[in-house]
Scaffold this motif. Structure first.
Motif, short mmCIF file in Angstrom:
data_model
loop_
_atom_site.label_atom_id
_atom_site.label_comp_id
_atom_site.label_asym_id
_atom_site.label_seq_id
_atom_site.Cartn_x
_atom_site.Cartn_y
_atom_site.Cartn_z
N SER A 1 92.13 5.62 -22.54
CA SER A 1 91.99 6.10 -21.17
C SER A 1 90.55 6.02 -20.70
CB SER A 1 92.48 7.56 -21.07
OG SER A 1 91.62 8.44 -21.80
N ARG A 2 89.61 5.79 -21.65
CA ARG A 2 88.20 5.65 -21.30
C ARG A 2 87.82 4.17 -21.32
NH1 ARG A 2 87.63 10.42 -24.93
NH2 ARG A 2 87.05 12.18 -23.61
N PHE B 1 103.05 -1.51 -28.03
CA PHE B 1 101.69 -2.06 -27.98
C PHE B 1 101.52 -2.91 -26.73
CE2 PHE B 1 104.37 -5.00 -30.38
CZ PHE B 1 104.11 -6.22 -29.79
N TYR B 2 100.27 -3.31 -26.47
CA TYR B 2 99.95 -4.31 -25.45
C TYR B 2 99.40 -5.55 -26.16
CZ TYR B 2 100.23 -0.34 -22.25
OH TYR B 2 100.66 0.76 -21.54
N SER B 3 99.59 -6.71 -25.54
CA SER B 3 99.14 -7.95 -26.19
C SER B 3 98.49 -8.89 -25.18
CB SER B 3 100.31 -8.67 -26.87
OG SER B 3 101.28 -9.08 -25.93
N PHE B 4 97.50 -9.62 -25.67
CA PHE B 4 96.81 -10.67 -24.91
C PHE B 4 96.83 -11.91 -25.81
CE2 PHE B 4 92.36 -12.18 -23.38
CZ PHE B 4 92.94 -13.08 -22.51
N GLY C 1 86.45 1.34 -15.50
CA GLY C 1 86.99 2.10 -14.40
C GLY C 1 88.50 1.93 -14.29
N GLU C 2 88.95 1.48 -13.15
CA GLU C 2 90.37 1.38 -12.88
C GLU C 2 90.93 -0.03 -13.03
OE1 GLU C 2 92.24 4.07 -12.51
OE2 GLU C 2 90.34 5.10 -12.93
N GLU C 3 90.26 -0.87 -13.81
CA GLU C 3 90.81 -2.19 -14.05
C GLU C 3 90.53 -2.66 -15.47
OE1 GLU C 3 89.04 -4.74 -11.13
OE2 GLU C 3 87.25 -5.12 -12.33
N LEU C 4 91.38 -3.56 -15.95
CA LEU C 4 91.20 -4.23 -17.23
C LEU C 4 90.89 -5.69 -16.96
CD1 LEU C 4 92.55 -1.64 -18.44
CD2 LEU C 4 93.50 -3.15 -20.18
N ARG C 5 89.88 -6.20 -17.67
CA ARG C 5 89.48 -7.59 -17.51
C ARG C 5 89.75 -8.33 -18.82
NH1 ARG C 5 83.58 -6.19 -14.78
NH2 ARG C 5 84.42 -5.11 -12.95
N GLU D 1 98.87 2.35 -18.54
CA GLU D 1 98.64 3.79 -18.59
C GLU D 1 99.27 4.46 -19.81
OE1 GLU D 1 100.29 5.41 -15.08
OE2 GLU D 1 102.34 4.77 -15.48
N LYS D 2 100.26 3.84 -20.42
CA LYS D 2 100.85 4.44 -21.62
C LYS D 2 99.96 4.16 -22.82
CE LYS D 2 105.74 4.41 -20.31
NZ LYS D 2 107.10 3.99 -20.71
N ALA D 3 99.41 5.20 -23.38
CA ALA D 3 98.60 5.05 -24.59
C ALA D 3 99.52 5.24 -25.79
CB ALA D 3 97.46 6.05 -24.59
N PHE D 4 100.10 4.14 -26.26
CA PHE D 4 101.08 4.23 -27.34
C PHE D 4 100.44 4.77 -28.62
CE2 PHE D 4 102.64 0.44 -24.87
CZ PHE D 4 103.71 1.09 -24.26
N GLY D 5 99.34 4.17 -29.02
CA GLY D 5 98.65 4.56 -30.25
C GLY D 5 97.23 4.04 -30.22
N SER D 6 96.48 4.24 -31.30
CA SER D 6 95.06 3.88 -31.29
C SER D 6 94.75 2.61 -32.07
CB SER D 6 94.23 5.04 -31.86
OG SER D 6 94.56 5.26 -33.22
N ALA D 7 95.75 1.96 -32.65
CA ALA D 7 95.50 0.82 -33.53
C ALA D 7 95.20 -0.46 -32.75
CB ALA D 7 96.69 0.58 -34.45
N VAL D 8 94.49 -1.37 -33.39
CA VAL D 8 94.27 -2.72 -32.89
C VAL D 8 94.75 -3.69 -33.97
CG1 VAL D 8 92.30 -2.08 -31.48
CG2 VAL D 8 91.93 -2.90 -33.81
N GLY D 9 95.05 -4.92 -33.55
CA GLY D 9 95.52 -5.88 -34.54
C GLY D 9 95.75 -7.25 -33.95
N PHE D 10 96.57 -8.04 -34.63
CA PHE D 10 96.74 -9.45 -34.29
C PHE D 10 98.23 -9.80 -34.29
CE2 PHE D 10 93.10 -8.75 -37.17
CZ PHE D 10 92.13 -8.70 -36.18
N TYR D 11 98.57 -10.82 -33.51
CA TYR D 11 99.96 -11.20 -33.28
C TYR D 11 100.11 -12.70 -33.45
CZ TYR D 11 104.27 -11.81 -30.45
OH TYR D 11 105.52 -12.13 -29.99
N LEU D 12 101.13 -13.11 -34.19
CA LEU D 12 101.46 -14.52 -34.33
C LEU D 12 102.92 -14.73 -33.99
CD1 LEU D 12 99.83 -15.81 -37.66
CD2 LEU D 12 98.88 -15.81 -35.37
N ASN D 13 103.21 -15.81 -33.25
CA ASN D 13 104.57 -16.15 -32.90
C ASN D 13 104.90 -17.52 -33.46
OD1 ASN D 13 107.05 -16.64 -31.62
ND2 ASN D 13 106.45 -15.39 -29.86
#
Length: 484
Positions: free
Chosen positions: A54-55, A86-89, A134-138, A155-167
């Motif tokens: 949220s920060r 999670f969220y993914s980029f 602020g109010e945007e993600l880049r 806005e949903k803070a599912f959890g605090s972890a970070v990681g990697f994704y392969l498809n």
């Protein structure tokens, strides 16, 4: 503030390691090797952090696609709770990117596959960055802005972890991941100006009112005394010792490094060594671009802003990640900075800061950088007593006071956190976050009261009832594991 980092020289963060018919996960040769061996489905691997999404934050990863298909995605995940939240980029080897949210295993596409020239195609190294300001993600690819989304979409803070994704079938080497948290991240550096009515006496008074930092105060006072004597010798035509205004500040986060840099800038001005004494604060993102030649221009821009004052580079070691085996524009920033330190000798000072071990590694691998710096300040964690005093200052400055029971509970929370601290413990920032969470709990307690019946003292009072939830939130840590 650096919340989390890994350059994979070892497996100190306990990433999942395994080798099966379906997946390879290994820490080797300064990388985290992640291979998806199946022709369908996806794999995730992650590690818990202490992030508060949220920060403002900045998340950077360096990924090298070694082999495999080019028409499926790989990338970074954040705010992860488990494999269903999670969220993914992601990017693909054929030059596309996408942004998604996975909530209870239901996918929401925030940006569908989009073609971009920013991705280095095929088997290549790519930098991915997610920055909240602020109010945007880049969203950045190779230090170039690819997309911007409203923070409300995340806005949903599912959890605090970070990681990697392969498809699907591909092999990726993760060279580095680091996460910074705090105010003013990701935007253009702003100059911290010197007040018009400032004086050396005011600076030194501010220095000595800081909580803790006893040996740092002595070193700064010694610096002032040395510069004062050298100035007087010069006035009298006596020989002077060649001066270097550049310095290195090392230690854990939240221990006052930025504050000291700002005070030193003002000291340099009042003693006549710098014309303005302002501080331009930046980091790798403010110095490095994604293409040959652009980094030099970007670094030059920050140097010119700092002329007459100080260029403060936080987490300077990120300019040259440990064990990097690929061409990186961070070296171009280093080379440009060294040249400008020579070109603009005596016109500005460079202060670099970061964790002690990483800064030592950075300086050892760059003799040209080390030779420019002769003054080192080493910061340590605050003691529990100092942290309590810092918390009480936050409260007093904001117009709050604690009951005796509440003060004891805060002290207990601080002592527990201090005893369990690791090198990423936030010190003063921990106290600020704890205070902000407690104030939020106090607001929840009194919000349903008849406001007209509350006195000013009621609105200012923090009670024992306001403490436990904040303490529990601060203390939580996510587990570390991987799942397909």
């Amino acid at each position: 503030m650096l919340v989390f980092s890994d350059f994979f020289t070892d497996n100190k963060n306990e990433w999942s390691v395994r080798d099966s018919k379906e997946v390879l996960l290994a820490v080797e040769d300064g990388c985290y090797v992640f291979e998806h061996k199946r022709s369908e489905g996806n794999w995730l691997s992650w590690c818990g952090t202490r992030a508060d999404w949220s920060r403002d934050f900045r998340l950077h990863v360096i990924l090298e696609k070694v082999s495999g298909v080019n028409d499926y995605g790989y990338g970074v995940v954040w705010s992860l709770k488990d494999a269903d939240h999670f969220y993914s980029f992601l990017i693909s080897g054929d030059g596309h990117y996408r942004i998604d949210a996975c909530d209870n295993n239901e996918w929401t596409t925030l940006q569908d596959w989009t073609k971009t020239p920013l991705v280095h195609p095929g088997d290549a190294v790519n930098w991915l960055s997610v920055v909240r300001q602020g109010e945007e993600l880049r969203f950045y690819i190779n230090d170039q802005l690819a997309d911007t989304k409203p923070a409300s979409a995340f806005e949903k803070a599912f959890g605090s972890a970070v990681g990697f994704y392969l498809n699907r079938q591909m092999r990726v080497r993760v060279h580095a991941v680091w996460l910074g948290q705090g105010e003013g991240l990701g935007g253009a550096p702003e100059a911290i100006e010197v007040p018009d009515d400032d004086s050396l006496e005011k600076v030194l008074a501010e220095l000595h009112t800081l909580i803790g930092l006893g040996h740092i105060k002595q070193e700064v006072q010694t610096l002032v005394n040395f510069l004062t004597v050298q100035t007087e010798r010069k006035k009298r035509g006596l020989s002077t010792i060649p001066l270097s205004l550049h310095m290195v500040l090392t230690g854990p986060p939240g221990t006052g490094k930025t504050t000291i840099a700002r005070l030193v800038g003002r000291i340099y001005r009042h003693l006549g060594f710098l014309q303005k004494g302002h501080v331009v604060e930046t980091d790798r993102a403010g110095l490095v671009a994604g293409y040959i030649g652009q980094t030099a221009l970007k670094t030059d821009e920050q140097v010119k802003k700092a002329l007459g004052g100080i260029l403060f580079i936080d987490e300077a070691y990120a300019l040259e990640p440990e064990g990097a085996t690929f061409a990186d524009f961070g070296q171009e920033a280093i080379d440009t900075l060294l040249k400008r330190m020579e070109d603009y000798r005596d016109q500005f000072a460079v202060v670099i800061a970061g964790y002690t071990d990483e800064m030592e590694r950075f300086l050892e691998s760059n003799p040209g950088v080390r030779s420019r710096f002769s003054r080192y300040f080493y910061f340590d964690h605050f003691s529990p007593e100092e942290l309590l005093a810092i918390f009480e200052k936050f409260a007093a400055d904001a117009g709050y006071r604690l009951t005796p029971d509440a003060r004891l509970a805060v002290e207990s929370t601080i002592r527990q956190a201090h005893a369990a601290r690791d090198r990423s413990f936030g010190n003063a920032r921990f106290c600020r976050n704890l205070f902000e969470d407690i104030v939020a709990e106090q607001a929840n307690r009194i919000a349903h009261s008849d406001m007209t019946a509350l006195s000013d003292a009621d609105l200012q009072l923090i009670t024992l009832e306001d403490i436990p939830n904040a303490a529990a939130d601060i203390a939580r840590l996510n587990t570390k594991r991987s799942l397909n």
